[in-house]
Motif scaffolding. Sequence first.
Motif: not given
Length: 212
Positions: A50-54, A132-140
Amino acid sequence: MDFDYFLSLNSKIEELRLGGLESQFKMIPKERKMITIESIKEANPKKAAVLALFYPDQFNLTHFLLILRASYDGTHAAQIGFPGGKFEENDGNLKITALRETSEEVGIPMERIKMIRKITDTYIPPSNFMVSTFLGLSHHKPLFKTNHEVEEIIEVPLQDLLNDKSVSVQNLTTSYMENIDVPCFHLNNRIVWGATAMMLSEIKDLIKESLL
Protein backbone atom coordinates in the motif's frame (compact mmCIF):
# COMPACT_ATOMS: atom_id res chain seq x y z
CA MET A 1 1.76 21.37 8.56
CA ASP A 2 3.08 23.49 5.70
CA PHE A 3 4.03 21.26 2.77
CA ASP A 4 7.38 22.97 2.22
CA TYR A 5 8.23 22.25 5.84
CA PHE A 6 7.16 18.62 5.36
CA LEU A 7 9.51 18.39 2.36
CA SER A 8 12.36 19.73 4.50
CA LEU A 9 11.84 16.81 6.90
CA ASN A 10 12.12 14.14 4.22
CA SER A 11 15.85 13.53 4.58
CA LYS A 12 15.36 12.84 8.30
CA ILE A 13 12.27 10.69 7.64
CA GLU A 14 14.34 8.60 5.20
CA GLU A 15 17.10 7.93 7.74
CA LEU A 16 15.40 7.67 11.14
CA ARG A 17 15.04 4.34 12.89
CA LEU A 18 11.51 2.97 12.57
CA GLY A 19 9.26 2.42 15.56
CA GLY A 20 8.46 -1.04 14.19
CA LEU A 21 6.03 -3.33 15.96
CA GLU A 22 6.30 -1.26 19.14
CA SER A 23 4.70 1.65 17.29
CA GLN A 24 2.19 -0.51 15.46
CA PHE A 25 1.05 -2.48 18.50
CA LYS A 26 -0.15 0.72 20.19
CA MET A 27 -3.23 0.30 18.01
CA ILE A 28 -4.20 -3.31 18.69
CA PRO A 29 -6.73 -4.44 21.32
CA LYS A 30 -5.20 -6.00 24.41
CA GLU A 31 -7.28 -9.13 23.76
CA ARG A 32 -5.58 -9.79 20.44
CA LYS A 33 -3.34 -12.81 20.54
CA MET A 34 0.26 -11.94 19.77
CA ILE A 35 1.35 -13.64 16.58
CA THR A 36 4.88 -14.98 16.40
CA ILE A 37 7.23 -14.74 13.44
CA GLU A 38 7.23 -18.54 13.31
CA SER A 39 3.44 -18.74 13.03
CA ILE A 40 3.45 -16.13 10.27
CA LYS A 41 6.01 -18.16 8.33
CA GLU A 42 3.86 -21.27 8.75
CA ALA A 43 0.84 -19.36 7.41
CA ASN A 44 2.83 -18.51 4.24
CA PRO A 45 1.05 -15.15 3.81
CA LYS A 46 0.30 -13.58 0.47
CA LYS A 47 2.17 -10.38 -0.35
CA ALA A 48 0.59 -6.97 -0.82
CA ALA A 49 1.65 -3.33 -0.77
CA VAL A 50 0.00 0.00 0.00
CA LEU A 51 1.00 3.64 -0.40
CA ALA A 52 0.72 6.44 2.15
CA LEU A 53 0.72 9.44 -0.19
CA PHE A 54 1.43 12.97 1.08
CA TYR A 55 0.62 16.07 -0.94
CA PRO A 56 -0.30 19.77 -0.56
CA ASP A 57 -3.83 21.15 -0.62
CA GLN A 58 -4.77 24.48 -2.20
CA PHE A 59 -3.38 26.28 0.88
CA ASN A 60 -0.09 24.33 0.76
CA LEU A 61 -1.00 22.34 3.86
CA THR A 62 0.13 18.72 3.96
CA HIS A 63 -2.52 16.04 3.55
CA PHE A 64 -2.38 12.28 3.11
CA LEU A 65 -4.73 9.96 1.28
CA LEU A 66 -7.04 7.28 2.62
CA ILE A 67 -9.79 5.53 0.71
CA LEU A 68 -13.09 3.90 1.61
CA ARG A 69 -13.20 0.62 -0.24
CA ALA A 70 -16.36 -0.29 -2.10
CA SER A 71 -18.67 -3.04 -0.83
CA TYR A 72 -17.84 -6.35 -2.46
CA ASP A 73 -17.41 -10.01 -1.56
CA GLY A 74 -14.06 -9.75 0.21
CA THR A 75 -12.42 -9.51 3.63
CA HIS A 76 -11.55 -5.83 3.34
CA ALA A 77 -14.73 -4.57 1.65
CA ALA A 78 -16.18 -1.27 2.93
CA GLN A 79 -13.08 -0.61 5.04
CA ILE A 80 -10.90 2.49 5.25
CA GLY A 81 -7.29 2.04 4.19
CA PHE A 82 -4.51 3.18 1.94
CA PRO A 83 -4.63 2.56 -1.81
CA GLY A 84 -2.89 -0.70 -2.60
CA GLY A 85 -3.37 -4.36 -3.28
CA LYS A 86 -1.96 -7.78 -4.01
CA PHE A 87 1.52 -8.29 -5.44
CA GLU A 88 1.57 -9.55 -9.01
CA GLU A 89 4.57 -11.30 -10.53
CA ASN A 90 4.73 -8.76 -13.35
CA ASP A 91 5.34 -6.02 -10.76
CA GLY A 92 8.82 -7.29 -10.03
CA ASN A 93 8.84 -5.76 -6.53
CA LEU A 94 6.44 -4.49 -3.89
CA LYS A 95 7.28 -0.83 -4.47
CA ILE A 96 5.91 -1.18 -8.00
CA THR A 97 2.85 -2.94 -6.58
CA ALA A 98 2.10 0.07 -4.36
CA LEU A 99 2.56 2.51 -7.25
CA ARG A 100 0.55 0.42 -9.73
CA GLU A 101 -2.36 -0.12 -7.37
CA THR A 102 -2.45 3.58 -6.48
CA SER A 103 -2.55 4.47 -10.15
CA GLU A 104 -5.34 1.96 -10.83
CA GLU A 105 -7.47 2.82 -7.78
CA VAL A 106 -7.20 6.62 -7.60
CA GLY A 107 -5.78 7.62 -10.98
CA ILE A 108 -2.39 9.09 -9.99
CA PRO A 109 0.29 8.37 -12.64
CA MET A 110 3.17 6.37 -11.19
CA GLU A 111 5.77 8.82 -12.49
CA ARG A 112 4.24 11.66 -10.48
CA ILE A 113 4.90 9.94 -7.16
CA LYS A 114 8.25 10.23 -5.40
CA MET A 115 8.89 7.39 -3.00
CA ILE A 116 10.28 8.36 0.43
CA ARG A 117 10.79 5.04 2.20
CA LYS A 118 9.26 1.76 3.32
CA ILE A 119 8.09 1.20 6.89
CA THR A 120 7.59 -2.03 8.85
CA ASP A 121 5.52 -4.79 7.23
CA THR A 122 2.10 -5.44 8.77
CA TYR A 123 0.56 -8.90 9.01
CA ILE A 124 -3.24 -9.11 8.59
CA PRO A 125 -4.50 -12.44 10.02
CA PRO A 126 -8.10 -12.45 8.64
CA SER A 127 -6.92 -12.32 5.02
CA ASN A 128 -3.44 -13.80 5.59
CA PHE A 129 -1.62 -10.94 3.89
CA MET A 130 1.77 -9.50 4.75
CA VAL A 131 1.49 -5.86 3.68
CA SER A 132 4.42 -3.62 2.83
CA THR A 133 3.69 0.07 3.39
CA PHE A 134 5.54 2.74 1.41
CA LEU A 135 5.58 6.48 2.04
CA GLY A 136 5.42 8.66 -1.05
CA LEU A 137 4.67 12.21 -2.06
CA SER A 138 3.25 14.27 -4.87
CA HIS A 139 4.43 17.86 -5.24
CA HIS A 140 0.98 18.87 -6.44
CA LYS A 141 -2.54 18.08 -5.27
CA PRO A 142 -3.59 15.03 -7.32
CA LEU A 143 -6.60 14.93 -9.60
CA PHE A 144 -8.23 11.79 -8.28
CA LYS A 145 -10.03 9.41 -10.62
CA THR A 146 -11.31 6.37 -8.76
CA ASN A 147 -12.09 2.93 -10.13
CA HIS A 148 -14.80 0.48 -9.08
CA GLU A 149 -12.83 -0.64 -6.01
CA VAL A 150 -13.04 2.77 -4.33
CA GLU A 151 -16.21 4.16 -2.79
CA GLU A 152 -14.77 7.44 -1.53
CA ILE A 153 -11.59 9.53 -1.35
CA ILE A 154 -10.64 10.66 2.17
CA GLU A 155 -8.13 13.53 2.35
CA VAL A 156 -6.71 13.85 5.87
CA PRO A 157 -4.68 16.83 7.15
CA LEU A 158 -1.34 15.50 8.44
CA GLN A 159 -1.66 17.74 11.49
CA ASP A 160 -4.77 15.81 12.55
CA LEU A 161 -2.79 12.55 12.61
CA LEU A 162 -0.05 14.16 14.69
CA ASN A 163 -2.57 15.44 17.22
CA ASP A 164 -2.67 12.96 20.11
CA LYS A 165 -6.34 13.84 20.65
CA SER A 166 -7.14 11.95 17.42
CA VAL A 167 -6.45 8.66 19.23
CA SER A 168 -9.21 7.04 21.23
CA VAL A 169 -10.82 3.67 21.97
CA GLN A 170 -13.99 2.39 20.30
CA ASN A 171 -16.04 -0.63 21.26
CA LEU A 172 -16.32 -2.74 18.11
CA THR A 173 -17.13 -6.18 16.84
CA THR A 174 -14.39 -7.31 14.48
CA SER A 175 -13.83 -10.30 12.23
CA TYR A 176 -12.10 -12.13 15.07
CA MET A 177 -13.64 -10.76 18.30
CA GLU A 178 -16.97 -9.45 19.57
CA ASN A 179 -17.66 -6.40 21.72
CA ILE A 180 -14.05 -5.37 22.40
CA ASP A 181 -12.37 -2.03 23.01
CA VAL A 182 -10.22 -1.23 19.98
CA PRO A 183 -7.67 1.62 19.80
CA CYS A 184 -8.42 3.81 16.79
CA PHE A 185 -7.86 7.14 15.10
CA HIS A 186 -10.69 9.62 14.61
CA LEU A 187 -9.88 11.30 11.30
CA ASN A 188 -12.31 13.29 9.13
CA ASN A 189 -15.17 12.08 11.34
CA ARG A 190 -14.22 8.48 10.52
CA ILE A 191 -13.01 5.68 12.76
CA VAL A 192 -9.78 4.18 11.44
CA TRP A 193 -8.72 0.98 13.16
CA GLY A 194 -7.05 -2.35 12.50
CA ALA A 195 -4.08 -2.72 10.17
CA THR A 196 -4.43 0.81 8.77
CA ALA A 197 -4.34 2.27 12.28
CA MET A 198 -1.22 0.20 13.01
CA MET A 199 0.49 1.62 9.91
CA LEU A 200 -0.62 5.15 10.78
CA SER A 201 0.75 4.78 14.29
CA GLU A 202 4.21 3.99 12.97
CA ILE A 203 3.98 6.83 10.44
CA LYS A 204 2.89 9.23 13.20
CA ASP A 205 5.80 8.23 15.44
CA LEU A 206 8.27 8.55 12.55
CA ILE A 207 7.14 12.03 11.55
CA LYS A 208 7.02 13.20 15.17
CA GLU A 209 10.58 11.96 15.64
CA SER A 210 11.66 13.94 12.57
CA LEU A 211 10.36 17.12 14.24
CA LEU A 212 12.78 16.80 17.16
